[in-house]
Write an enzyme that holds these catalytic residues in place. Structure first.
Site, PDB file in Angstrom:
ATOM      1  N   ARG A   1      -2.448  -0.928  12.310  1.00  9.58           N
ATOM      2  CA  ARG A   1      -3.169  -0.384  11.152  1.00  9.58           C
ATOM      3  C   ARG A   1      -4.651  -0.761  11.210  1.00  9.58           C
ATOM      4  O   ARG A   1      -5.000  -1.914  11.432  1.00  9.58           O
ATOM      5  CB  ARG A   1      -2.515  -0.936   9.885  1.00  9.58           C
ATOM      6  CG  ARG A   1      -2.978  -0.290   8.624  1.00  9.58           C
ATOM      7  CD  ARG A   1      -2.148  -0.774   7.460  1.00  9.58           C
ATOM      8  NE  ARG A   1      -2.469  -2.164   7.133  1.00  9.58           N
ATOM      9  CZ  ARG A   1      -2.346  -2.695   5.921  1.00  9.58           C
ATOM     10  NH1 ARG A   1      -1.882  -1.958   4.931  1.00  9.58           N
ATOM     11  NH2 ARG A   1      -2.658  -3.944   5.697  1.00  9.58           N
TER      12      ARG A   1
ATOM     13  N   ASP B   1      -0.423   3.401  -8.436  1.00  8.23           N
ATOM     14  CA  ASP B   1      -0.947   2.179  -7.858  1.00  8.23           C
ATOM     15  C   ASP B   1      -2.126   2.567  -6.962  1.00  8.23           C
ATOM     16  O   ASP B   1      -1.957   3.322  -6.002  1.00  8.23           O
ATOM     17  CB  ASP B   1       0.156   1.472  -7.050  1.00  8.23           C
ATOM     18  CG  ASP B   1      -0.295   0.112  -6.533  1.00  8.23           C
ATOM     19  OD1 ASP B   1      -1.512  -0.089  -6.339  1.00  8.23           O
ATOM     20  OD2 ASP B   1       0.584  -0.749  -6.306  1.00  8.23           O
TER      21      ASP B   1
ATOM     22  N   PHE C   1       4.942   0.458  -1.193  1.00  5.87           N
ATOM     23  CA  PHE C   1       4.727  -0.953  -0.872  1.00  5.87           C
ATOM     24  C   PHE C   1       5.871  -1.773  -1.473  1.00  5.87           C
ATOM     25  O   PHE C   1       6.234  -1.570  -2.629  1.00  5.87           O
ATOM     26  CB  PHE C   1       3.388  -1.392  -1.453  1.00  5.87           C
ATOM     27  CG  PHE C   1       2.938  -2.745  -0.991  1.00  5.87           C
ATOM     28  CD1 PHE C   1       2.392  -2.917   0.270  1.00  5.87           C
ATOM     29  CD2 PHE C   1       3.048  -3.846  -1.814  1.00  5.87           C
ATOM     30  CE1 PHE C   1       1.967  -4.160   0.701  1.00  5.87           C
ATOM     31  CE2 PHE C   1       2.625  -5.102  -1.390  1.00  5.87           C
ATOM     32  CZ  PHE C   1       2.083  -5.260  -0.128  1.00  5.87           C
TER      33      PHE C   1
ATOM     34  N   TYR D   1      -8.809  -7.344  -4.076  1.00  6.48           N
ATOM     35  CA  TYR D   1      -9.250  -7.991  -2.838  1.00  6.48           C
ATOM     36  C   TYR D   1      -9.300  -7.057  -1.636  1.00  6.48           C
ATOM     37  O   TYR D   1      -9.623  -7.472  -0.541  1.00  6.48           O
ATOM     38  CB  TYR D   1      -8.386  -9.217  -2.525  1.00  6.48           C
ATOM     39  CG  TYR D   1      -6.887  -8.982  -2.559  1.00  6.48           C
ATOM     40  CD1 TYR D   1      -6.243  -8.399  -1.482  1.00  6.48           C
ATOM     41  CD2 TYR D   1      -6.134  -9.343  -3.663  1.00  6.48           C
ATOM     42  CE1 TYR D   1      -4.872  -8.182  -1.512  1.00  6.48           C
ATOM     43  CE2 TYR D   1      -4.757  -9.133  -3.706  1.00  6.48           C
ATOM     44  CZ  TYR D   1      -4.136  -8.552  -2.631  1.00  6.48           C
ATOM     45  OH  TYR D   1      -2.790  -8.335  -2.671  1.00  6.48           O
ATOM     46  N   LYS D   2      -8.941  -5.781  -1.820  1.00  2.81           N
ATOM     47  CA  LYS D   2      -8.973  -4.848  -0.687  1.00  2.81           C
ATOM     48  C   LYS D   2     -10.343  -4.166  -0.646  1.00  2.81           C
ATOM     49  O   LYS D   2     -11.342  -4.828  -0.383  1.00  2.81           O
ATOM     50  CB  LYS D   2      -7.807  -3.880  -0.805  1.00  2.81           C
ATOM     51  CG  LYS D   2      -6.475  -4.619  -0.631  1.00  2.81           C
ATOM     52  CD  LYS D   2      -5.255  -3.775  -0.881  1.00  2.81           C
ATOM     53  CE  LYS D   2      -3.994  -4.607  -0.658  1.00  2.81           C
ATOM     54  NZ  LYS D   2      -2.818  -4.036  -1.323  1.00  2.81           N
TER      55      LYS D   2
HETATM   56  C1  LIG Z   1      -1.794  -4.864  -1.638  1.00  3.94           C
HETATM   57  C2  LIG Z   1      -0.838  -4.163  -2.549  1.00  3.94           C
HETATM   58  C3  LIG Z   1      -0.288  -4.836  -3.637  1.00  3.94           C
HETATM   59  C4  LIG Z   1      -0.572  -6.288  -3.820  1.00  3.94           C
HETATM   60  O1  LIG Z   1       0.010  -6.834  -4.925  1.00  3.94           O
HETATM   61  P1  LIG Z   1      -0.340  -8.340  -5.324  1.00  3.94           P
HETATM   62  O2  LIG Z   1       0.410  -8.554  -6.557  1.00  3.94           O
HETATM   63  O3  LIG Z   1      -1.848  -8.392  -5.499  1.00  3.94           O
HETATM   64  O4  LIG Z   1       0.059  -9.226  -4.208  1.00  3.94           O
HETATM   65  C5  LIG Z   1       0.531  -4.115  -4.491  1.00  3.94           C
HETATM   66  N1  LIG Z   1       0.798  -2.812  -4.270  1.00  3.94           N
HETATM   67  C6  LIG Z   1       0.282  -2.147  -3.214  1.00  3.94           C
HETATM   68  C7  LIG Z   1       0.590  -0.713  -3.015  1.00  3.94           C
HETATM   69  C8  LIG Z   1      -0.540  -2.817  -2.320  1.00  3.94           C
HETATM   70  O5  LIG Z   1      -1.034  -2.162  -1.278  1.00  3.94           O
END
Ligand SMILES: *Cc1c(COP(=O)(O)O)cnc(C)c1O
Length: 416
Positions: free
Chosen positions: A375, A198, A128, A223-224
């Site tokens: 997705r 992560d 990401f 939030y996911k």
């Molecule tokens: C959604 C996501 C994030 C989000 O990071 P924020 O700091 O909450 O915006 C980080 N890493 C991965 C792999 C994600 O999928």
């Protein structure tokens, strides 16, 4: 499979009652819980209570009387149960990006204290972007190097005597491919490096056993799949063997051993509390706790193992149905169960974005990830097999009718 077959699976689904714990707009097939989980039914009343009673009436007293100050630990202990961490080892704080900065900096310190030549962060090019940006900025700040593997298979070969840390996302956001956390953590350790994971697309979605897998540090998203609401705070875990070895770089007063002594010098709190920085966002944490409780509600029904079994059934069903009815779309997530997270990704070289927009107009919510990925996230807490079947039929109809050609589906929004 027929729609009746899918309905029979729903009738036999022990997790089906969990859907009542959510407020899902009628008629909507929501396949984006991997980006923003749906509203837990308890959250509006709970947040209103925190606003009206704890804030409105209790005011400053609520830090003690309503337990606000302990929210990072209280909600953290609940998340710990979902990811194989022990009580008192995980806190809720800040965003995933910020928490990654903290653990990555601490890991670099730990590695370089052992051997100053260890200056390389290994990750993968398809991680990401925020994870890569945070690593890139830390590498610049500290004179380190970020080394990126082009494929999952090439990661282990990047590890060597200069590697400080292996930093990976367990389930890839774009492809849904899941790494073998135990094998890669072991490979990192064999090279003398630490392993940071992560869990943004894992926590609440797939079983995770941080201790069992030999992970050193982890971060994840609220939030996911944890359904904590837009911009919900994230979480951070550091193995007890490392947690007190170094300061994390964002030393703030809430991570101090005695914040209310107001001393000018920093003394880190014992344990994971030192990974806190500033004041916890109480309203957001109240909503997040409701979200985490929706996942914990599965515990008496088999917990993450049962959720995983249903998730695999849903993603398999959807992938099979799309595969047989939409020859133009290629499956971009692994077909093999052990390699697949809780999402299905399809690939089309040109029309991915408008197809997703046409589906959203039909009430089937997925998302588009540039340049070519459609997705679809499957949250087994609230989705049914019939919804997975219907979603596949909608995809087929959007393609068959050419609906995606309509101009309104081809205008790009800021958030895709
Ligand atoms: C959604 C996501 C994030 C989000 O990071 P924020 O700091 O909450 O915006 C980080 N890493 C991965 C792999 C994600 O999928």
């Amino acid at each position: 499979m027929t729609r009746d077959d899918a309905a029979a699976l729903d009738a036999a689904d022990p997790l089906a009652p969990l859907r009542q714990r959510f407020r899902i707009p009628p008629g909507l097939i929501y396949l984006d819980g991997n980006s923003l989980g749906v509203l837990p039914a308890d959250a509006p009343a709970r947040v209103a209570e925190v606003v009206e009673r704890e804030w409105g009436q209790g005011l400053i007293r609520s830090w003690n009387e309503a337990g606000w100050i302990a929210l990072p630990q209280r909600v953290g202990d609940k998340i710990a149960r979902l990811v194989g961490a022990g009580p008192g080892e995980l806190v809720v704080a800040d965003s995933t990006s910020v928490n990654l900065y903290k653990v990555l900096a601490a890991a670099l310190d730990i590695a370089r204290a052992g051997d100053p030549a260890r200056t390389v962060i290994v990750s993968e090019r398809h991680n990401f972007p925020t994870d890569l940006y945070i690593a890139e900025s830390l590498a610049r700040e500290r004179g380190c190097e970020l080394r990126l593997a082009d494929t999952p298979e090439a990661i282990a070969a990047q590890l060597d005597s200069r590697t400080a840390v292996l930093m990976l996302t367990h389930v890839n956001y774009r492809s849904g491919r899941m790494h073998d956390m135990a094998a890669l953590s072991q490979a990192a350790h064999a090279a003398g490096a630490l392993a940071i994971w992560d869990l943004a697309h894992s926590a609440g979605a797939v079983p995770v056993d941080l201790h069992g897998a030999g992970a050193d540090m982890a971060v994840g998203c609220g939030y996911k799949y944890l359904n904590g609401g837009p911009g919900a705070p994230a979480f951070v875990w550091v193995h007890p063997r490392h947690v007190e070895r170094f300061w994390q770089p964002l030393a703030g007063w809430i991570g101090h051993a005695a914040p209310f002594e107001f001393t000018p010098g920093y003394r880190p709190a014992p344990g994971i509390a030192r990974y806190l920085c500033g004041t916890p966002p109480v309203l957001s944490m109240a909503a997040l706790e409701c979200g985490v409780d929706t996942v914990l509600a599965a515990e008496p029904l088999g917990g993450m193992r049962a959720l995983r079994a249903k998730s695999l059934a849903l993603t398999r069903l959807f992938a099979d149905e799309v595969g047989s009815s939409c020859p133009g779309l290629a499956l971009a997530s692994p077909r093999e169960d052990a390699l697949r997270g809780s999402q299905v990704c399809l690939r089309h070289p040109e029309i991915g974005y408008p197809v997703i927009q046409a589906l959203i107009a039909r009430g089937v919510i997925g998302d588009f990830r540039a340049p070519d990925i459609l997705r679809f996230g499957f949250t087994p807490l609230y989705l049914s097999h019939v919804e997975a079947w219907d979603a596949a039929r909608h995809v087929a109809e959007v393609l068959r009718t050419g609906e995606w050609r309509r101009p309104e589906f081809n205008r790009r929004n800021a958030v895709t």
